[in-house]
Design an enzyme around this catalytic site. Structure first.
Site, short mmCIF file in Angstrom:
data_model
loop_
_atom_site.label_atom_id
_atom_site.label_comp_id
_atom_site.label_asym_id
_atom_site.label_seq_id
_atom_site.Cartn_x
_atom_site.Cartn_y
_atom_site.Cartn_z
N SER A 64 12.00 34.73 66.20
CA SER A 64 12.63 33.59 65.46
C SER A 64 11.88 33.75 64.03
O SER A 64 12.26 32.76 63.05
CB SER A 64 13.03 32.38 66.03
N LYS A 67 13.93 34.61 61.21
CA LYS A 67 14.87 33.79 60.30
C LYS A 67 14.51 33.14 59.13
O LYS A 67 15.21 32.84 58.26
CB LYS A 67 15.31 32.51 61.31
N TYR A 191 20.83 41.47 63.84
CA TYR A 191 20.04 40.32 64.21
C TYR A 191 19.01 40.47 65.21
O TYR A 191 17.97 40.39 64.98
CB TYR A 191 20.85 39.16 64.77
N TYR A 243 12.89 23.91 66.43
CA TYR A 243 14.03 23.58 67.07
C TYR A 243 14.12 22.11 67.57
O TYR A 243 13.72 21.25 66.74
CB TYR A 243 14.40 24.42 68.38
N VAL A 261 9.85 33.16 69.76
CA VAL A 261 9.71 33.36 71.39
C VAL A 261 8.74 34.38 71.67
O VAL A 261 8.35 34.65 72.83
CB VAL A 261 10.97 33.43 72.30
#
Ligand code: GLN
Length: 307
Positions: A64, A67, A191, A243, A261
């Site tokens: 992530s 991102k 992705y 998050y 992760v």
């Protein structure tokens, strides 16, 4: 004042007992193979001073953290138009949660959770193929890290793509609201590859250095984003980068940061530099347990907390 190297070493030594606490991500089968005892950390300052500890040169799956790079790329192409399709509020939910999407008409809360990142990837895809889109993103990452050897781990990409049921659900759900232009399959292809970019702590810290210097890479003098956008990317990381544990990260570390992760975390120290840590065992929110502890110890010693 102790050197960066001394400060990094003492912070890392103080959290060695935390390594192995938590669990390596296993919902992506290839990530389950990563040895749980790995631990690396690296700092780079805006003047180019470097410090490294442990497995700081070993590449791992950034997941992530990609991102952040995808958001940077999408803002550079679409400017503020992206905010019509993705919000900028913390979600308070797990990174892969679907629950808010129904009430909020398929508009994800922010670009740093999976749903938001899928929309960002859709924007980057436009009329292009998944391969071209990912190649462009990878070249941005290589430019930011000043390192052309950075690559995608194809095994991880394939492993995630073969098991991407949750992300497929998010994508289909958003498509039903008209918030995905490309095919679900193309979005997932791009992705999963972007998440599988492999980088070391040294490369990751280097790649975020522009965000510590108002959007301009302090070592190459390239303007990556303008000052206002750099502030906004940092604000986004502070509020949403971890998050539903973003508040906890702000409480303990107090820096804009983005986790993945794969066990990596990159954090920005405005006007000072960038730090990256890696330790694959995750806490229940999917953030590196020992990595967070190392950043907390480092910031306590250096007083880098932005508050
Ligand atoms: N590729 C991962 C996923 O979509 C990224 C999640 C993460 O790093 N939190 O599930």
């Amino acid at each position: 004042m102790p050197s960066l190297q001394t400060q990094l070493e003492s912070a890392c030594h103080s959290v060695q007992h935390e390594i192995g606490v938590g669990k390596v991500a296993n919902y992506i089968p290839a990530l389950a193979q990563v040895p749980p005892g790995k631990f690396g950390a690296a700092i780079i300052s805006i003047s180019g001073e470097k410090a490294s500890f442990g497995d700081a040169q070993e590449a791992f799956s950034i997941q992530s953290i990609s991102k952040l790079f995808a958001l940077t790329a999408a803002l550079n192409v679409h400017n503020n138009n992206i905010w019509d399709r993705v919000g900028r509020e913390p979600s308070g939910n797990a990174f892969n949660s679907i629950v808010q999407l129904e009430k909020e008409n398929g508009i994800p809360r922010n670009p740093l959770i999976n749903a938001g990142a899928l929309v960002v990837t859709d924007m980057l895809l436009g009329e292009q193929t998944a391969t071209d889109t990912v190649t462009q993103l990878l070249s941005l990452v290589q430019r930011l890290a000043d390192n052309e050897s950075i690559a995608i781990d194809k095994t991880v990409a394939e492993s995630e793509r073969n098991t991407a049921h949750r992300n497929a659900s998010l994508a289909h759900f958003m498509k039903s609201f008209g918030n995905l232009e490309c095919t679900v399959s193309d979005v997932l292809d791009a992705y999963c590859q972007q998440c599988a970019i492999a980088m070391s702590c040294e490369q990751l810290a280097r790649s975020a250095l522009f965000l510590a210097n108002n959007g301009t890479d302090p070592l190459t003098r390239q303007c990556i984003v303008d000052e206002e956008r750099a502030r906004r990317l940092n604000a986004m990381m502070m509020l949403c980068g971890h998050y539903d544990a973003s508040g906890d990260f702000a409480h303990r570390v107090g820096l804009p940061g983005k986790s993945g992760v794969g066990g990596g975390i990159v954090a920005v120290v405005p006007d000072v530099g960038a730090v990256a840590v890696w330790s694959p065992c995750l806490n229940e929110n999917g953030n590196s347990h020992a990595g967070t502890a190392a950043l907390e110890a480092l910031v306590r010693a250096t007083k880098w907390n932005v508050f």
